[in-house]
Design a protein around this motif. Structure first.
Motif, PDB file in Angstrom:
ATOM      1  N   PHE A 150       3.796 -20.502  41.402  1.00 40.66           N
ATOM      2  CA  PHE A 150       3.852 -20.119  39.860  1.00 40.66           C
ATOM      3  C   PHE A 150       1.950 -19.739  39.774  1.00 40.66           C
ATOM      4  O   PHE A 150       1.528 -20.066  40.078  1.00 40.66           O
ATOM      5  CB  PHE A 150       3.641 -21.621  39.404  1.00 40.66           C
ATOM      6  CG  PHE A 150       5.275 -22.048  40.288  1.00 40.66           C
ATOM      7  CD1 PHE A 150       5.950 -22.122  39.110  1.00 40.66           C
ATOM      8  CD2 PHE A 150       5.240 -22.693  41.029  1.00 40.66           C
ATOM      9  CE1 PHE A 150       7.632 -22.827  39.296  1.00 40.66           C
ATOM     10  CE2 PHE A 150       6.471 -23.631  41.598  1.00 40.66           C
ATOM     11  CZ  PHE A 150       7.534 -23.735  40.730  1.00 40.66           C
ATOM     12  N   TYR A 151       2.375 -18.624  39.342  1.00 41.21           N
ATOM     13  CA  TYR A 151       1.481 -17.689  38.402  1.00 41.21           C
ATOM     14  C   TYR A 151       1.247 -17.633  37.099  1.00 41.21           C
ATOM     15  O   TYR A 151       2.212 -17.510  36.370  1.00 41.21           O
ATOM     16  CB  TYR A 151       1.196 -16.777  39.399  1.00 41.21           C
ATOM     17  CG  TYR A 151      -0.267 -15.535  38.327  1.00 41.21           C
ATOM     18  CD1 TYR A 151      -0.741 -15.458  39.756  1.00 41.21           C
ATOM     19  CD2 TYR A 151      -0.502 -14.764  37.815  1.00 41.21           C
ATOM     20  CE1 TYR A 151      -1.810 -14.789  40.240  1.00 41.21           C
ATOM     21  CE2 TYR A 151      -1.538 -14.441  37.940  1.00 41.21           C
ATOM     22  CZ  TYR A 151      -1.731 -13.897  38.503  1.00 41.21           C
ATOM     23  OH  TYR A 151      -3.222 -13.048  38.638  1.00 41.21           O
ATOM     24  N   TYR A 152       0.211 -18.357  36.496  1.00 43.49           N
ATOM     25  CA  TYR A 152      -0.189 -18.691  35.103  1.00 43.49           C
ATOM     26  C   TYR A 152      -1.344 -17.626  34.775  1.00 43.49           C
ATOM     27  O   TYR A 152      -2.440 -17.534  35.201  1.00 43.49           O
ATOM     28  CB  TYR A 152      -0.131 -19.359  34.450  1.00 43.49           C
ATOM     29  CG  TYR A 152      -0.666 -20.021  33.548  1.00 43.49           C
ATOM     30  CD1 TYR A 152       0.378 -19.285  32.069  1.00 43.49           C
ATOM     31  CD2 TYR A 152      -1.392 -20.073  32.899  1.00 43.49           C
ATOM     32  CE1 TYR A 152       0.214 -19.298  31.174  1.00 43.49           C
ATOM     33  CE2 TYR A 152      -2.368 -20.209  31.244  1.00 43.49           C
ATOM     34  CZ  TYR A 152      -1.428 -20.034  30.398  1.00 43.49           C
ATOM     35  OH  TYR A 152      -0.991 -19.096  28.878  1.00 43.49           O
ATOM     36  N   PHE A 175       0.449 -22.908  43.211  1.00 43.16           N
ATOM     37  CA  PHE A 175      -0.251 -23.107  41.894  1.00 43.16           C
ATOM     38  C   PHE A 175      -1.615 -22.116  41.299  1.00 43.16           C
ATOM     39  O   PHE A 175      -2.341 -22.968  41.665  1.00 43.16           O
ATOM     40  CB  PHE A 175       0.241 -24.432  40.915  1.00 43.16           C
ATOM     41  CG  PHE A 175       1.436 -25.233  41.350  1.00 43.16           C
ATOM     42  CD1 PHE A 175       2.332 -25.385  40.097  1.00 43.16           C
ATOM     43  CD2 PHE A 175       1.953 -26.242  42.085  1.00 43.16           C
ATOM     44  CE1 PHE A 175       3.050 -25.341  40.482  1.00 43.16           C
ATOM     45  CE2 PHE A 175       3.318 -26.717  42.543  1.00 43.16           C
ATOM     46  CZ  PHE A 175       3.644 -26.208  41.832  1.00 43.16           C
ATOM     47  N   TYR A 176      -1.511 -21.040  40.534  1.00 46.85           N
ATOM     48  CA  TYR A 176      -2.261 -20.797  40.374  1.00 46.85           C
ATOM     49  C   TYR A 176      -2.513 -20.813  38.751  1.00 46.85           C
ATOM     50  O   TYR A 176      -1.583 -20.113  37.914  1.00 46.85           O
ATOM     51  CB  TYR A 176      -2.272 -18.779  40.798  1.00 46.85           C
ATOM     52  CG  TYR A 176      -3.519 -18.314  40.381  1.00 46.85           C
ATOM     53  CD1 TYR A 176      -4.991 -17.995  41.011  1.00 46.85           C
ATOM     54  CD2 TYR A 176      -3.370 -16.912  39.425  1.00 46.85           C
ATOM     55  CE1 TYR A 176      -5.908 -17.473  40.965  1.00 46.85           C
ATOM     56  CE2 TYR A 176      -4.627 -16.812  38.753  1.00 46.85           C
ATOM     57  CZ  TYR A 176      -5.549 -16.792  39.478  1.00 46.85           C
ATOM     58  OH  TYR A 176      -7.111 -16.067  39.020  1.00 46.85           O
ATOM     59  N   ASN A 177      -4.010 -21.034  38.890  1.00 47.20           N
ATOM     60  CA  ASN A 177      -4.411 -21.216  37.161  1.00 47.20           C
ATOM     61  C   ASN A 177      -3.484 -22.515  36.310  1.00 47.20           C
ATOM     62  O   ASN A 177      -3.002 -22.611  35.324  1.00 47.20           O
ATOM     63  CB  ASN A 177      -4.639 -20.340  36.378  1.00 47.20           C
ATOM     64  CG  ASN A 177      -5.302 -19.814  35.204  1.00 47.20           C
ATOM     65  OD1 ASN A 177      -6.435 -20.936  35.201  1.00 47.20           O
ATOM     66  ND2 ASN A 177      -4.781 -19.452  33.910  1.00 47.20           N
ATOM     67  N   PHE A 178      -3.726 -23.546  37.203  1.00 50.52           N
ATOM     68  CA  PHE A 178      -3.194 -24.760  36.348  1.00 50.52           C
ATOM     69  C   PHE A 178      -4.065 -26.040  36.385  1.00 50.52           C
ATOM     70  O   PHE A 178      -4.830 -25.535  37.711  1.00 50.52           O
ATOM     71  CB  PHE A 178      -1.924 -24.751  37.158  1.00 50.52           C
ATOM     72  CG  PHE A 178      -0.309 -24.603  37.310  1.00 50.52           C
ATOM     73  CD1 PHE A 178       0.286 -25.598  36.726  1.00 50.52           C
ATOM     74  CD2 PHE A 178       0.006 -23.279  37.174  1.00 50.52           C
ATOM     75  CE1 PHE A 178       2.354 -25.344  36.512  1.00 50.52           C
ATOM     76  CE2 PHE A 178       1.298 -22.581  37.450  1.00 50.52           C
ATOM     77  CZ  PHE A 178       1.818 -23.558  36.601  1.00 50.52           C
ATOM     78  N   ALA A 179      -3.627 -26.089  35.529  1.00 52.19           N
ATOM     79  CA  ALA A 179      -4.839 -27.814  35.219  1.00 52.19           C
ATOM     80  C   ALA A 179      -4.570 -28.674  36.333  1.00 52.19           C
ATOM     81  O   ALA A 179      -5.315 -29.603  36.783  1.00 52.19           O
ATOM     82  CB  ALA A 179      -4.929 -27.713  33.367  1.00 52.19           C
ATOM     83  N   ASN A 180      -2.821 -28.781  35.629  1.00 50.62           N
ATOM     84  CA  ASN A 180      -2.916 -30.239  36.890  1.00 50.62           C
ATOM     85  C   ASN A 180      -1.498 -29.818  37.821  1.00 50.62           C
ATOM     86  O   ASN A 180      -1.353 -28.405  37.863  1.00 50.62           O
ATOM     87  CB  ASN A 180      -2.027 -31.033  35.978  1.00 50.62           C
ATOM     88  CG  ASN A 180      -0.751 -30.690  35.218  1.00 50.62           C
ATOM     89  OD1 ASN A 180      -0.907 -29.127  34.820  1.00 50.62           O
ATOM     90  ND2 ASN A 180       0.319 -31.040  34.443  1.00 50.62           N
TER      91      ASN A 180
END
Length: 211
Positions: A150-152, A175-180
């Motif tokens: 999952f890349y944001y 999870f790239y660039n996730f806050a949680n």
């Protein structure tokens, strides 16, 4: 409807839902042993659902695999069941999802899904627009998500509204660039996957994607 061993492959589907209230690019209903593969689905218009591909109700054993799904208004994928119209063994694997808006959730996970699986997919998320990670009450459902990316790409880290940990078993996802992050993913990865030209997959091709 009422199919067994159906295969939907090598289709180019775009601008679905242009003249209806509810639609997706491709889906199956009340069928067994279905494969939806090697398709490109994009630009599904705003409305109810509006994902690229969904696994609908009353299906048993569906594989959605090797598809390129992008720029759809509603979200990336959906298990479209209800508390009285169940679905079993619906699998999304080896797909690329790119720049889908999240009006109905990047992942639309409804009631009545059993042994649903999502693994080895790449989600390159849309930086602007809706920020709804999971949609649906997902009661009486259970699923496994593992080995997905999952890349944001946004400037501010993405905050997921939910990971539905009581219904979803998360394991070894990136999870790239996730806050949680999901609390039950004991092997979670947050490193940059180092994509080359991410988000620039284009459209109008039915070339099969590789796992």
């Amino acid at each position: 409807d009422t199919c067994d061993n159906a295969i939907l492959e090598h289709n180019l589907v775009y601008r679905a839902n242009s003249h209806s209230d509810f639609a997706v690019g491709l889906f199956n209903w009340n069928s067994d042993n279905t494969r939806i593969q090697f398709n490109e689905v994009y630009d599904t218009q705003r409305g109810g659902d509006a994902q690229g591909i969904e696994i609908d109700a009353l299906n048993d054993t569906t594989y959605v695999q090797y598809n390129y799904i992008h720029d759809n208004a509603g979200g990336s994928l959906m298990w479209c069941n209800t508390s009285t119209l169940y679905g079993f063994n619906g699998v999304f694997r080896y797909n690329i999802f790119q720049n889908d808006n999240m009006e109905h959730g990047l992942l639309d996970f409804r009631d009545g899904n059993y042994n649903s699986q999502c693994y080895n997919n790449t989600f390159y998320m849309k930086a602007d627009g809706y920020k709804n990670f999971i949609n649906g009450s997902n009661s009486n459902s259970q699923a496994s998500f593992y080995n997905n990316i999952f890349y944001y790409p946004g400037e501010t880290p993405f905050t997921a509204n939910s990971f539905a940990e009581s219904k979803i078993d998360w394991e070894a996802n990136l999870f790239y660039n996730f806050a949680n992050l999901p609390s039950n993913d004991t092997s979670v990865v947050t490193a940059d996957p180092l994509f080359v030209d991410p988000g620039k997959g284009g459209s109008g091709t039915t070339v099969p994607v590789s796992p």
